[in-house]
Design an enzyme around this catalytic site. Structure first.
Site: not given
Ligand code: NDP
Length: 255
Positions: A63, A90, A144, A159, A192
């Site tokens: 975490d 990520n 982002s 954000y 995405v």
């Molecule tokens: P998702 O919400 O699908 O996945 C986010 C991931 O981060 C999950 O695995 C989540 O875990 C994890 N997470 C959140 N908080 C914590 C924490 N405290 N400790 C460990 N893990 C954590 O998002 P995306 O895959 O879309 O996003 C991935 C990255 O890409 C992010 O940084 C996002 O800001 C960035 N991004 C995404 C965009 C998009 O359009 N999707 C655009 C621009 C940037 P859990 O499953 O437990 O919630």
């Protein structure tokens, strides 16, 4: 064994789903041994079970908002792997629905900054000991366009501020780690289709992961501290990635 044939190890935070999961899959395809880090061991293990046939993969609970969790993941992995060639910060959250810069409360600002910006800094600090075991290693911060100076939006206050801070942290970490040959990059995956991006997003998680894979395998040490995204359509074939700014987030102000 020559360096050429030595194993390469990568750790991806939030690797259990979305873009993080696609980055794990892409790095496995490039021959990395991958560690899927997730908030719970169960989530990490579920992801591992889906990727087992793609290559060498293991799970760890991490975490990124909890220093005990970060330290325990580091201690555990130090027994399991000899080094870390690539760390992908990520994991992130986007909890800004229904608030703007005039209404967001301190608790939500703190939670978002703590995850998206400070989490990446603390994880990088914790894993330096493993990153330093390689001649050249790489840290990739998944940021982002909302963190670019010209991308800031009053409607996504926590954000935007957190990704702006992450871009700043990338510059500072890159400066601090240049002498140790640890490169630090930031990148935007584009919009995405994931739980965060929503169903209307035009890009697949694989397309979102592409820049991270490229940074993990092809980017130069001299490009440390910079911010990357896909080159616009029609760019020359060799220019697959565009560096948006010489220094992240810095552009001549238009006012
Ligand atoms: P998702 O919400 O699908 O996945 C986010 C991931 O981060 C999950 O695995 C989540 O875990 C994890 N997470 C959140 N908080 C914590 C924490 N405290 N400790 C460990 N893990 C954590 O998002 P995306 O895959 O879309 O996003 C991935 C990255 O890409 C992010 O940084 C996002 O800001 C960035 N991004 C995404 C965009 C998009 O359009 N999707 C655009 C621009 C940037 P859990 O499953 O437990 O919630």
């Amino acid at each position: 064994m020559t360096a050429k044939f030595q194993k390469k190890f990568a750790l991806v935070t939030g690797g259990n789903k979305g873009i993080g999961f696609a980055i794990c899959k892409g790095l496995l395809a490039k021959g990395f041994e991958v560690v899927v880090a997730a908030r719970s061991l169960e989530k990490a293990q579920t992801a591992v079970s889906k990727l087992e046939n793609d290559g060498a993969i293991r799970a760890v609970e991490l975490d990124i908002t909890n220093d005990d969790s970060i330290n325990s993941a580091r201690r555990h992995l130090s027994q399991e792997i000899p080094q870390l060639n690539v760390l992908v910060n990520n994991a992130g959250i986007y909890p800004d629905e229904g608030v703007n810069i005039l209404t967001i409360l301190r608790d939500l600002l703190t939670q978002t900054m703590n995850t998206n910006a400070f989490g990446a800094v603390r994880v990088t600090q914790a894993f330096l000991s493993l990153l330093q075991k390689v001649q050249v290693s790489r840290v990739i911060n998944v940021s982002s366009g909302f963190g670019e100076i010209n991308g800031l939006s009053a409607e996504e206050p926590g954000y935007c501020l957190s990704k702006l801070a992450l871009n700043g942290a990338t510059i500072m970490l890159a400066d601090a780690l240049r002498g140790r040959k640890i490169a630090v990059y930031a990148m935007c995956p584009g919009w995405v289709k994931t739980d965060m991006g929503g169903a209307s997003a035009p890009r697949t998680p694989e397309q979102g992961a592409d820049t991270a894979i490229w940074l993990a395998t092809e980017a130069l040490l001299q490009q440390s501290g910079k911010y990357f995204r896909d080159a616009p359509k029609g760019a020359a074939k060799g220019d697959r990635k565009e560096i948006s700014y010489q220094k992240i987030g810095y552009k001549t102000p238009s006012f």
